[in-house]
Write a protein that holds these residues in place. Structure first.
Motif, mmCIF file in Angstrom:
data_model
loop_
_atom_site.group_PDB
_atom_site.id
_atom_site.type_symbol
_atom_site.label_atom_id
_atom_site.label_comp_id
_atom_site.label_asym_id
_atom_site.label_seq_id
_atom_site.Cartn_x
_atom_site.Cartn_y
_atom_site.Cartn_z
ATOM 1 N N SER A 164 -2.465 0.435 0.542
ATOM 2 C CA SER A 164 -1.033 0.719 0.456
ATOM 3 C C SER A 164 -0.800 2.218 0.253
ATOM 4 O O SER A 164 0.040 2.825 0.929
ATOM 5 N N GLN A 165 -1.549 2.813 -0.651
ATOM 6 C CA GLN A 165 -1.420 4.245 -0.926
ATOM 7 C C GLN A 165 -1.798 5.076 0.312
ATOM 8 O O GLN A 165 -1.131 6.057 0.646
ATOM 9 N N LYS A 166 -2.853 4.645 1.004
ATOM 10 C CA LYS A 166 -3.291 5.349 2.211
ATOM 11 C C LYS A 166 -2.211 5.287 3.297
ATOM 12 O O LYS A 166 -1.918 6.290 3.956
ATOM 13 N N MET A 167 -1.628 4.118 3.478
ATOM 14 C CA MET A 167 -0.598 3.958 4.504
ATOM 15 C C MET A 167 0.655 4.788 4.181
ATOM 16 O O MET A 167 1.273 5.364 5.072
ATOM 17 N N MET A 168 1.019 4.863 2.911
ATOM 18 C CA MET A 168 2.188 5.660 2.539
ATOM 19 C C MET A 168 1.926 7.149 2.755
ATOM 20 O O MET A 168 2.811 7.896 3.173
ATOM 21 N N ARG A 169 0.706 7.567 2.510
ATOM 22 C CA ARG A 169 0.360 8.974 2.774
ATOM 23 C C ARG A 169 0.379 9.256 4.271
ATOM 24 O O ARG A 169 0.846 10.313 4.705
ATOM 25 N N TYR A 195 5.306 2.062 11.913
ATOM 26 C CA TYR A 195 4.077 1.268 11.808
ATOM 27 C C TYR A 195 3.407 1.488 10.450
ATOM 28 O O TYR A 195 3.019 0.533 9.776
ATOM 29 N N PHE A 196 3.244 2.753 10.051
ATOM 30 C CA PHE A 196 2.593 3.042 8.772
ATOM 31 C C PHE A 196 3.414 2.511 7.596
ATOM 32 O O PHE A 196 2.857 2.031 6.603
ATOM 33 N N GLY A 242 2.712 11.851 6.535
ATOM 34 C CA GLY A 242 2.136 12.734 7.561
ATOM 35 C C GLY A 242 2.782 12.520 8.921
ATOM 36 O O GLY A 242 3.042 13.481 9.651
ATOM 37 N N ALA A 243 3.036 11.276 9.256
ATOM 38 C CA ALA A 243 3.689 10.973 10.534
ATOM 39 C C ALA A 243 5.119 11.513 10.562
ATOM 40 O O ALA A 243 5.576 12.037 11.585
#
Length: 80
Positions: A64-69, A47-48, A73-74
């Motif tokens: 985009s940067q937040k989702m990749m981080r 999902y991320f 983490g996931a």
């Protein structure tokens, strides 16, 4: 001392039995029951990743940067 008949019976008992191969559903259920957090972690990671790629195409660099981080983490959480 064993008779010939007893030896044959003992050999028959030692013959391995045939076990039919697991179906996909049986294997999925067995693995999900054993480690329920792994598929959940994989779905979260996917999902991320998809959300990050979508944000990249929308030219939203911050999201985009937040989702990749969050994806990293996931993935880390899935390994634990």
């Amino acid at each position: 001392k064993m008779t010939g008949e007893e030896m044959q019976l003992r050999q028959i008992e030692q013959i391995p039995t045939y076990k039919p191969p697991e179906t996909f559903d049986q294997k999925l259920y067995r693995k999900f029951s054993k480690e329920p957090l792994v598929p959940i972690g994989c779905a979260t990671t996917a999902y991320f990743l998809a959300s990050g790629i979508r944000s990249f195409y929308d030219r939203d660099a911050i999201k985009s940067q937040k989702m990749m981080r969050l994806r990293v983490g996931a993935q880390f959480g899935t390994l634990l």
